[in-house]
Write an enzyme that holds these catalytic residues in place. Structure first.
Site, PDB file in Angstrom:
ATOM      1  N   ASN A 101      39.964  51.615  25.630  1.00  0.00           N
ATOM      2  CA  ASN A 101      39.214  50.335  25.777  1.00  0.00           C
ATOM      3  C   ASN A 101      39.862  49.597  24.500  1.00  0.00           C
ATOM      4  OD1 ASN A 101      37.701  49.686  28.082  1.00  0.00           O
ATOM      5  ND2 ASN A 101      35.682  50.886  27.712  1.00  0.00           N
ATOM      6  N   HIS A 122      35.008  48.101  43.729  1.00  0.00           N
ATOM      7  CA  HIS A 122      34.906  46.876  44.586  1.00  0.00           C
ATOM      8  C   HIS A 122      34.856  45.651  46.152  1.00  0.00           C
ATOM      9  CE1 HIS A 122      31.890  46.219  40.373  1.00  0.00           C
ATOM     10  NE2 HIS A 122      31.651  47.104  41.822  1.00  0.00           N
ATOM     11  N   GLY A 124      39.443  49.946  30.361  1.00  0.00           N
ATOM     12  CA  GLY A 124      39.597  48.819  30.408  1.00  0.00           C
ATOM     13  C   GLY A 124      38.238  48.189  31.211  1.00  0.00           C
TER      14      GLY A 124
HETATM   15  P1  NAD Z   1      35.023  43.200  32.837  1.00  0.00           P
HETATM   16  O1  NAD Z   1      35.075  41.393  32.183  1.00  0.00           O
HETATM   17  O2  NAD Z   1      33.259  43.542  32.160  1.00  0.00           O
HETATM   18  O3  NAD Z   1      35.229  43.809  30.970  1.00  0.00           O
HETATM   19  C1  NAD Z   1      36.855  43.815  31.120  1.00  0.00           C
HETATM   20  C2  NAD Z   1      36.529  44.511  29.119  1.00  0.00           C
HETATM   21  O4  NAD Z   1      38.243  45.560  29.285  1.00  0.00           O
HETATM   22  C3  NAD Z   1      36.320  44.038  28.735  1.00  0.00           C
HETATM   23  O5  NAD Z   1      35.539  44.962  27.532  1.00  0.00           O
HETATM   24  C4  NAD Z   1      37.978  43.902  27.603  1.00  0.00           C
HETATM   25  O6  NAD Z   1      37.769  44.272  26.043  1.00  0.00           O
HETATM   26  C5  NAD Z   1      38.144  44.961  28.102  1.00  0.00           C
HETATM   27  N1  NAD Z   1      39.628  44.707  27.969  1.00  0.00           N
HETATM   28  C6  NAD Z   1      40.895  43.606  28.271  1.00  0.00           C
HETATM   29  N2  NAD Z   1      41.635  43.797  28.160  1.00  0.00           N
HETATM   30  C7  NAD Z   1      41.902  45.265  27.838  1.00  0.00           C
HETATM   31  C8  NAD Z   1      43.488  46.079  27.155  1.00  0.00           C
HETATM   32  N3  NAD Z   1      44.244  45.444  27.792  1.00  0.00           N
HETATM   33  N4  NAD Z   1      43.324  47.171  27.871  1.00  0.00           N
HETATM   34  C9  NAD Z   1      41.851  47.628  27.344  1.00  0.00           C
HETATM   35  N5  NAD Z   1      40.754  47.042  27.787  1.00  0.00           N
HETATM   36  C10 NAD Z   1      40.592  45.741  27.522  1.00  0.00           C
HETATM   37  O7  NAD Z   1      35.327  43.547  33.810  1.00  0.00           O
HETATM   38  P2  NAD Z   1      34.989  44.870  34.610  1.00  0.00           P
HETATM   39  O8  NAD Z   1      34.198  45.929  32.891  1.00  0.00           O
HETATM   40  O9  NAD Z   1      35.678  46.080  35.120  1.00  0.00           O
HETATM   41  O10 NAD Z   1      33.794  44.189  35.234  1.00  0.00           O
HETATM   42  C11 NAD Z   1      34.144  42.885  36.251  1.00  0.00           C
HETATM   43  C12 NAD Z   1      33.691  42.919  37.648  1.00  0.00           C
HETATM   44  O11 NAD Z   1      35.279  42.247  37.614  1.00  0.00           O
HETATM   45  C13 NAD Z   1      34.845  44.406  38.363  1.00  0.00           C
HETATM   46  O12 NAD Z   1      33.540  43.970  39.513  1.00  0.00           O
HETATM   47  C14 NAD Z   1      35.961  43.865  39.328  1.00  0.00           C
HETATM   48  O13 NAD Z   1      35.398  43.868  40.418  1.00  0.00           O
HETATM   49  C15 NAD Z   1      35.849  42.287  38.769  1.00  0.00           C
HETATM   50  N6  NAD Z   1      37.757  41.772  38.082  1.00  0.00           N
HETATM   51  C16 NAD Z   1      38.251  42.158  38.747  1.00  0.00           C
HETATM   52  C17 NAD Z   1      39.515  41.836  37.973  1.00  0.00           C
HETATM   53  C18 NAD Z   1      40.833  42.545  38.902  1.00  0.00           C
HETATM   54  O14 NAD Z   1      40.483  43.027  40.174  1.00  0.00           O
HETATM   55  N7  NAD Z   1      42.036  42.372  38.095  1.00  0.00           N
HETATM   56  C19 NAD Z   1      39.701  40.738  36.893  1.00  0.00           C
HETATM   57  C20 NAD Z   1      39.057  39.735  37.022  1.00  0.00           C
HETATM   58  C21 NAD Z   1      37.610  41.263  37.034  1.00  0.00           C
END
Ligand code: NAD
Length: 272
Positions: free
Chosen positions: A238, A129, A197
């Site tokens: 996860n 992404h 994650g």
């Molecule tokens: P999502 O927010 O949909 O899901 C995150 C998942 O990770 C959740 O199911 C949650 O329960 C789990 N989670 C949270 N903390 C955790 C941990 N410490 N260990 C294990 N699991 C954990 O995110 P997604 O599936 O990546 O998709 C969403 C979109 O969000 C992506 O396109 C991404 O680009 C974008 N995004 C990116 C960032 C980043 O770059 N850090 C942050 C937020 C969203």
């Protein structure tokens, strides 16, 4: 949990071509909120979610307004970018980098835009992404570092004449072809996939585990039959079960935090 950690370490040690798929949950322990977890940006702010769905349309209709908004960095979007700029990799990122250094992981395909895998030392990272650290031409696909782009006139333009956009892929925006093709090749060719994650509900990314798990065969008059690959291991790390868990795409789920579980898998491998 202990026995699953041992099982993952054994599976990794026996694999020939392991890859990792990561999502926002990987970086929550670096103080970057995810979108859909319990404290996620969209779980707590529905307006931000609605706005996110419109960002690509805004760019297409009025690239100048899009750029002005982005550079102004106001509202939730700006706060999110500030959190990303200040973030540091956590033990989960370092554990994946170490697995690569040990020759046990061939690449990381991430949905994250925060650049933390590279900061932690992972060498082969496909940013599905995009990344906050680059600017991309929406026509020829060339990528540039921010320092290379003049922002004197908005929107900035590529040498090919087309408008430039930040590299982050928004909803309804196509995944850049280069990274999509390479990711699919990795998913089709791996014999172990470590999924870390992610809620695994964002497509087409969420298709990559299914590409690894199933294959199609062409029979008779163009009939596609879906087959199950028994020689591929798919492991989820996860906080919560995902559709991949429920549909049996993954072999097993190690439920908990990536920043705690991934280093323990590395520790187990070092003992062996
Ligand atoms: P999502 O927010 O949909 O899901 C995150 C998942 O990770 C959740 O199911 C949650 O329960 C789990 N989670 C949270 N903390 C955790 C941990 N410490 N260990 C294990 N699991 C954990 O995110 P997604 O599936 O990546 O998709 C969403 C979109 O969000 C992506 O396109 C991404 O680009 C974008 N995004 C990116 C960032 C980043 O770059 N850090 C942050 C937020 C969203």
């Amino acid at each position: 949990m202990e026995s699953l950690i041992k099982r993952a370490a054994k599976d990794l040690a026996e694999s020939k071509y392991a890859i990792a798929l990561t999502g926002a949950g990987m970086s929550t322990e670096s103080e970057i909120p995810d979108f859909r977890g319990p404290k996620g940006i969209w779980t707590t702010n529905k307006e931000a979610e609605a706005k996110a769905y419109q960002r690509y349309e805004l760019f297409l209709n009025n690239p100048r307004a899009y750029w002005e908004e982005m550079l102004g960095l106001q509202g939730t979007y700006g706060t999110f970018h500030e959190q990303i700029r200040q973030a540091k990799p956590n033990p989960g990122h370092y554990a994946l980098a170490e697995l690569e250094a040990l020759g046990l992981l061939k690449c990381v395909i991430t949905q994250n835009i925060d650049g933390l895998h590279k900061k932690a030392g992972s060498k082969r990272v496909l940013e599905y992404h995009g990344s906050v650290n680059a600017v991309r031409c929406i026509s020829c696909g060339s990528r540039f570092a921010w320092e290379e782009v003049s922002l004197d006139e908005l929107p900035p333009r590529c040498k090919c004449g087309a408008v430039l956009k930040d590299d982050v892929v928004h909803f309804k925006e196509p995944i850049p072809l280069d990274v999509m093709e390479e990711s699919e090749k990795e998913a089709l060719g791996c014999d172990l996939m470590l999924i870390c994650g992610t809620s695994a509900v964002v497509y087409p990314f969420a298709n990559l585990p299914r590409m690894a798990r199933f294959h199609t065969r062409r029979l008779f008059a163009g009939l596609d039959v879906v087959g199950y690959k028994t020689n591929v291991k798919i492991i989820e790390v996860n906080a919560d079960p995902t559709p991949l868990t429920h549909e049996g795409v993954s072999d097993y789920l190690i439920q908990g935090k990536t920043g705690e579980i991934l280093p323990r898998i590395v520790e187990e491998l070092r003992k062996a």
